[in-house]
Every structure is written in structure tokens, then in C-alpha cells.
Motif scaffolding. Structure first.
Motif, PDB file in Angstrom:
ATOM      1  N   ASP A   1       6.093 -60.328 -13.792  1.00 52.05           N
ATOM      2  CA  ASP A   1       4.898 -61.149 -13.611  1.00 52.05           C
ATOM      3  C   ASP A   1       5.151 -62.372 -12.733  1.00 52.05           C
ATOM      4  N   ALA A   2       6.398 -62.776 -12.595  1.00 48.33           N
ATOM      5  CA  ALA A   2       6.733 -63.973 -11.822  1.00 48.33           C
ATOM      6  C   ALA A   2       6.396 -63.779 -10.348  1.00 48.33           C
ATOM      7  N   PHE A   3       5.935 -64.851  -9.698  1.00 43.16           N
ATOM      8  CA  PHE A   3       5.702 -64.811  -8.261  1.00 43.16           C
ATOM      9  C   PHE A   3       7.048 -64.888  -7.525  1.00 43.16           C
ATOM     10  N   TRP A   4       7.090 -64.320  -6.324  1.00 43.99           N
ATOM     11  CA  TRP A   4       8.351 -64.265  -5.594  1.00 43.99           C
ATOM     12  C   TRP A   4       9.008 -65.633  -5.380  1.00 43.99           C
ATOM     13  N   PRO A   5       8.296 -66.707  -5.053  1.00 47.11           N
ATOM     14  CA  PRO A   5       8.978 -67.990  -4.852  1.00 47.11           C
ATOM     15  C   PRO A   5       9.755 -68.490  -6.076  1.00 47.11           C
ATOM     16  N   ASP A   6       9.486 -67.931  -7.254  1.00 41.51           N
ATOM     17  CA  ASP A   6      10.221 -68.311  -8.457  1.00 41.51           C
ATOM     18  C   ASP A   6      11.402 -67.389  -8.737  1.00 41.51           C
ATOM     19  N   PHE A   7      11.617 -66.419  -7.865  1.00 39.72           N
ATOM     20  CA  PHE A   7      12.666 -65.420  -8.106  1.00 39.72           C
ATOM     21  C   PHE A   7      14.039 -65.992  -7.750  1.00 39.72           C
ATOM     22  N   GLY A   8      15.055 -65.506  -8.461  1.00 43.95           N
ATOM     23  CA  GLY A   8      16.428 -65.908  -8.214  1.00 43.95           C
ATOM     24  C   GLY A   8      17.354 -65.132  -9.127  1.00 43.95           C
ATOM     25  N   ARG A   9      18.531 -65.667  -9.353  1.00 47.21           N
ATOM     26  CA  ARG A   9      19.545 -64.930 -10.108  1.00 47.21           C
ATOM     27  C   ARG A   9      19.079 -64.585 -11.518  1.00 47.21           C
ATOM     28  N   GLU A  10      18.421 -65.514 -12.202  1.00 43.37           N
ATOM     29  CA  GLU A  10      18.022 -65.255 -13.587  1.00 43.37           C
ATOM     30  C   GLU A  10      17.092 -64.049 -13.680  1.00 43.37           C
ATOM     31  N   LEU A  11      16.084 -63.993 -12.826  1.00 45.26           N
ATOM     32  CA  LEU A  11      15.150 -62.880 -12.866  1.00 45.26           C
ATOM     33  C   LEU A  11      15.786 -61.588 -12.336  1.00 45.26           C
ATOM     34  N   LEU A  12      16.698 -61.707 -11.385  1.00 50.51           N
ATOM     35  CA  LEU A  12      17.417 -60.528 -10.912  1.00 50.51           C
ATOM     36  C   LEU A  12      18.249 -59.932 -12.040  1.00 50.51           C
ATOM     37  N   GLU A  13      18.933 -60.779 -12.783  1.00 51.66           N
ATOM     38  CA  GLU A  13      19.725 -60.293 -13.912  1.00 51.66           C
ATOM     39  C   GLU A  13      18.836 -59.696 -14.999  1.00 51.66           C
ATOM     40  N   GLU A  14      17.656 -60.275 -15.181  1.00 46.28           N
ATOM     41  CA  GLU A  14      16.718 -59.718 -16.158  1.00 46.28           C
ATOM     42  C   GLU A  14      16.302 -58.301 -15.750  1.00 46.28           C
ATOM     43  N   ALA A  15      16.000 -58.112 -14.466  1.00 46.52           N
ATOM     44  CA  ALA A  15      15.613 -56.789 -13.983  1.00 46.52           C
ATOM     45  C   ALA A  15      16.765 -55.794 -14.123  1.00 46.52           C
ATOM     46  N   ILE A  16      17.970 -56.237 -13.827  1.00 43.05           N
ATOM     47  CA  ILE A  16      19.133 -55.358 -13.955  1.00 43.05           C
ATOM     48  C   ILE A  16      19.364 -54.976 -15.415  1.00 43.05           C
ATOM     49  N   ALA A  17      19.158 -55.921 -16.336  1.00 47.32           N
ATOM     50  CA  ALA A  17      19.321 -55.631 -17.763  1.00 47.32           C
ATOM     51  C   ALA A  17      18.318 -54.571 -18.216  1.00 47.32           C
ATOM     52  N   ILE A  18      17.079 -54.661 -17.729  1.00 51.97           N
ATOM     53  CA  ILE A  18      16.067 -53.650 -18.057  1.00 51.97           C
ATOM     54  C   ILE A  18      16.504 -52.291 -17.511  1.00 51.97           C
ATOM     55  N   TYR A  19      17.004 -52.291 -16.292  1.00 53.80           N
ATOM     56  CA  TYR A  19      17.470 -51.055 -15.654  1.00 53.80           C
ATOM     57  C   TYR A  19      18.614 -50.425 -16.445  1.00 53.80           C
ATOM     58  N   ARG A  20      19.570 -51.225 -16.836  1.00 52.21           N
ATOM     59  CA  ARG A  20      20.753 -50.705 -17.535  1.00 52.21           C
ATOM     60  C   ARG A  20      20.413 -50.117 -18.900  1.00 52.21           C
ATOM     61  N   ALA A  21      19.329 -50.573 -19.480  1.00 49.91           N
ATOM     62  CA  ALA A  21      18.944 -50.087 -20.803  1.00 49.91           C
ATOM     63  C   ALA A  21      18.236 -48.737 -20.751  1.00 49.91           C
TER      64      ALA A  21
END
Length: 228
Positions: A194-214
Motif C-alpha cells: 500500500d505504500a507509495f514509491w517515495p516511501d520505499f526503501g530497505r525496510e519495505l524491501l525486506e518486508e516484501a522479501i519476507a512475504i516471498y520467502r514464506a
């Protein structure tokens, strides 16, 4: 990378400010990908459909691309980033195209990460272009129709030699892929944030990777646990 304009509207700012903050998000995300050991990162920076936007917004986006290359190329090169650009060259300002070619040539031997910029890109156009190329080979007698298969078509795409993506992340709550890597995403896992791209960074990237790994990836057969 979606939501620059809506981020700006949310903060009572011009859309151009949203795009500039989007560039900062690109810088954060590339750094994070390097630190996390991600070997390939593809950014959908400008689609072939984006030409329908207002001309002043297009000019601002092209200017941002030029400034990004001029400001960041040396740092990206030093960090071992290999730059590759996919998409059409038509309609693109020759000055910007020259900067893109310079960036690709300078970083061609780097190995830390391959940063693929999808610029003036559309997946349907990419597939059509690949089909034309194969048809021309058949007409020239250098390729048999029986030799056209998944591998030969894949090798004719802009992404030839690049592994298909494991994970696609789209920001701003949109739940579609908008003509992005349609062929390559056959078995890609999608994560919509739901986050807009200008708020994206390492924290949200790691969140997406965690979802992927699960997730369990099946590839049409037995399930496989996702790994990075």
C-alpha cells in the motif's frame, strides 16, 4: 514504482516533487539490494504508455533521468553496479539516449549487481518485436519454424541472458502488472504494498522479501519453498 503523484498530492506538493522523491527511493533501494546480496534488480522507470501523460510531466521525468545518470553513475560504477536498459529507443531524447549508452558501456564489466532499467518499455511491444525478429530469420532462411520455441523466443526478448524474476513488488496498492515483463513473470511471486514509491526503501524491501520467502512456489508441479 508507483504512487509518486499520489504521494505528492497527499503531502500537498506538486507532482514533480513526488517524482524527485521517487528518485531518492531508487537510490535507497539500489543500496539496499546491494547490501542484501540481490543479484538482479529491475526498475520500471517509464512505460511506453507513459507518453500519454502531460508533456510538462514527461519533460520533468526525462530531466530526472538525465540528472540521475549524471549524479549517480560514478557512485554506481564504484559500487560494482552493472547497468542494463530494456525498452525502445524511439521517441527518446538523443542526449538522454547518449547518457544511457554511456552508463551501460561504463558498467558492462561490473558484477556486484545487475540493475535493469525498464525505460520506454512495454511487454507486449517487446514480445511483438521478438516475434518479428524470429519471423525475419525464418524469411532469411537462417531459422526453421520448427526451431521456434520457448527458448528461441526468450532469447529474442530484451531480457535475454537475465534470469526470470523471482519476486515482483508493486507499490501504492495497485494490484496489476501494467504491461511489465509479461513473458518473464510466468512464475513470479507478486507482492502488492500500500505504500507509495517515495516511501520505499530497505525496510519495505525486506518486508516484501519476507512475504516471498514464506510462500511455497509450485512452478506447475510440486511445491518448493522460496529462497533468495
Amino acid at each position: 514504482m508507483d504512487g509518486n503523484g499520489r504521494w505528492a498530492t497527499k503531502h500537498g506538493l506538486p507532482r514533480a516533487v513526488g517524482h524527485r522523491n521517487g528518485v531518492e527511493a531508487v537510490r535507497r533501494t539500489v543500496r539496499a539490494a546491494i547490501e542484501l546480496g540481490i543479484p538482479y534488480l529491475t526498475l520500471y522507470s517509464f512505460s511506453s504508455e507513459n507518453w500519454s501523460r502531460p508533456m510538462d510531466e514527461i519533460d520533468d521525468l526525462m530531466g530526472l533521468m538525465k540528472r540521475f545518470i549524471r549524479r549517480d553513475l560514478a557512485e554506481l560504477h564504484q559500487a560494482g553496479v552493472k547497468i542494463r536498459v530494456i525498452g525502445e529507443r524511439t521517441q527518446v531524447d538523443p542526449e538522454l539516449m547518449a547518457l544511457i549508452d554511456e552508463a551501460v558501456e561504463l558498467t558492462t564489466s561490473n558484477t556486484a549487481i545487475t540493475l535493469i532499467i525498464a525505460f520506454n518499455y512495454g511487454a507486449r511491444g517487446e514480445i511483438a518485436k521478438a516475434a518479428r525478429a524470429l519471423a525475419e530469420q525464418v524469411a532469411a532462411g537462417t531459422l526453421k519454424t520448427s526451431e521456434i520455441n520457448v527458448d528461441t523466443l526468450g532469447a529474442a526478448l530484451d531480457t535475454a541472458g537475465i534470469p526470470d524474476p523471482d519476486l515482483l513488488v508493486r507499490t501504492s496498492g495497485e494490484k496489476r502488472i501494467s504491461n511489465f515483463l509479461l513473458w518473464q513473470c510466468a512464475y513470479t511471486e507478486f507482492v502488492f504494498l500500500d505504500a507509495f514509491w517515495p516511501d520505499f526503501g530497505r525496510e519495505l524491501l525486506e518486508e516484501a522479501i519476507a512475504i516471498y520467502r514464506a510462500r511455497e512456489r509450485r512452478f506447475g508441479g510440486r511445491s518448493k519453498q522460496s529462497v533468495m
